[in-house]
Design an enzyme around this catalytic site. Sequence first.
Site, PDB file in Angstrom:
ATOM      1  N   THR A  13       8.567  12.322  14.483  1.00  0.00           N
ATOM      2  CA  THR A  13       7.268  12.302  15.145  1.00  0.00           C
ATOM      3  C   THR A  13       6.258  11.561  14.275  1.00  0.00           C
ATOM      4  OG1 THR A  13       6.438  14.396  14.205  1.00  0.00           O
ATOM      5  CG2 THR A  13       7.799  14.518  16.202  1.00  0.00           C
ATOM      6  N   SER A  15       5.755   8.321  13.972  1.00  0.00           N
ATOM      7  CA  SER A  15       6.532   7.353  13.197  1.00  0.00           C
ATOM      8  C   SER A  15       6.172   5.900  13.476  1.00  0.00           C
ATOM      9  CB  SER A  15       8.030   7.565  13.455  1.00  0.00           C
ATOM     10  OG  SER A  15       8.318   7.665  14.834  1.00  0.00           O
ATOM     11  N   THR A  16       4.962   5.645  13.965  1.00  0.00           N
ATOM     12  CA  THR A  16       4.557   4.254  14.184  1.00  0.00           C
ATOM     13  C   THR A  16       3.922   3.636  12.949  1.00  0.00           C
ATOM     14  OG1 THR A  16       2.446   4.990  15.122  1.00  0.00           O
ATOM     15  CG2 THR A  16       4.248   4.556  16.678  1.00  0.00           C
ATOM     16  N   SER A  17       3.693   4.439  11.913  1.00  0.00           N
ATOM     17  CA  SER A  17       3.105   3.902  10.685  1.00  0.00           C
ATOM     18  C   SER A  17       3.367   4.875   9.538  1.00  0.00           C
ATOM     19  CB  SER A  17       1.589   3.688  10.843  1.00  0.00           C
ATOM     20  OG  SER A  17       0.935   4.933  11.059  1.00  0.00           O
ATOM     21  N   GLY A  18       3.018   4.444   8.334  1.00  0.00           N
ATOM     22  CA  GLY A  18       3.040   5.318   7.174  1.00  0.00           C
ATOM     23  C   GLY A  18       4.386   5.912   6.829  1.00  0.00           C
ATOM     24  N   ILE A  19       4.355   7.154   6.353  1.00  0.00           N
ATOM     25  CA  ILE A  19       5.564   7.834   5.910  1.00  0.00           C
ATOM     26  C   ILE A  19       6.548   7.998   7.065  1.00  0.00           C
ATOM     27  CG2 ILE A  19       6.462  10.055   5.091  1.00  0.00           C
ATOM     28  CD1 ILE A  19       3.997  10.248   3.280  1.00  0.00           C
ATOM     29  N   GLY A  20       6.047   8.311   8.252  1.00  0.00           N
ATOM     30  CA  GLY A  20       6.935   8.484   9.404  1.00  0.00           C
ATOM     31  C   GLY A  20       7.736   7.240   9.715  1.00  0.00           C
ATOM     32  N   SER A 141       2.755  18.868   2.333  1.00  0.00           N
ATOM     33  CA  SER A 141       1.992  18.104   1.348  1.00  0.00           C
ATOM     34  C   SER A 141       1.808  18.941   0.096  1.00  0.00           C
ATOM     35  CB  SER A 141       0.615  17.730   1.911  1.00  0.00           C
ATOM     36  OG  SER A 141      -0.247  17.240   0.894  1.00  0.00           O
ATOM     37  N   TYR A 154      -6.826  20.221   6.329  1.00  0.00           N
ATOM     38  CA  TYR A 154      -5.524  19.594   6.091  1.00  0.00           C
ATOM     39  C   TYR A 154      -4.693  20.482   5.164  1.00  0.00           C
ATOM     40  CZ  TYR A 154      -2.121  16.198   4.278  1.00  0.00           C
ATOM     41  OH  TYR A 154      -0.965  15.554   3.898  1.00  0.00           O
TER      42      TYR A 154
END
Length: 263
Positions: A13, A15-20, A141, A154
């Site tokens: 989930t 997952s279009t950028s970053g860690i995902g 995190s 967060y």
Amino acid sequence: MDLQLTNKLALVTGSTSGIGRGIAETLLKEGAEVIINGRTEERVQGVVEELSTLGTVHGIAGDLAKEDDSNKLIEKVNNIGSLDILINNMGMFEVKAFTDVSDEEWMTYFQINVLSAIRLSRHFLPDMLSRDSGRILNIASEAGVKPLTQMLPYSVTKSSMISLSRGLAEMTQGTNVTVNSVLPGPTWTDGVASFMEGAAAEENKDLENFTRDYFKDNEPTSLIQRFARVEEVASTVAFLASPLSSAINGSAQRVEGGIIRSV
């Protein structure tokens, strides 16, 4: 090392950028079949096209903070096949003073960072248990253990993800299903670049100098004294998603460069 992920079906989930996105790419390179998820069809299909050369990629758009979108995604995943690996990565963060965060904003954090993972785990975990095979990874995190005062919503929701993971793992006792959380520390992504801009503004500092001195001034306990790379986090997730990690269950795996000062 062969992580034995060939033909395993994985949903990542957010997952279009970053860690995902990094996790999705790493799983594809290891032979898994991967489902990309993001809020918009355009972003999802763009990443599907970019990663299609690495293996079999599917795309399912949907805002998983919404129950209806989550249910639609679940239905589409089931149409693709039996899910072997669930990576609950979707999340949000913002630099904001605690006293300025409204009740509505707190609820938004919980919908995005926690309830999205609860909804998907509630559906896919029973099927994994019935098949006696599966992996659930919740991306938490280091802030879930060492709360950040400038990002308390967060931090609180990431603590919840760690607790959720351990609780779900208790349900897998005696099976070949595992549930773990992964605790990245500061990792250089587009989102972190935005965070750095906000943090620098909060302290009335120049961005370039703030970034250069970030670990010395803000994370002096970091043992690596640098930002982690996305691929470092993604490779840890890929190992925990592998059959090779069967003895690791109910853990909170840190990938935070030693910021959390404890044994």
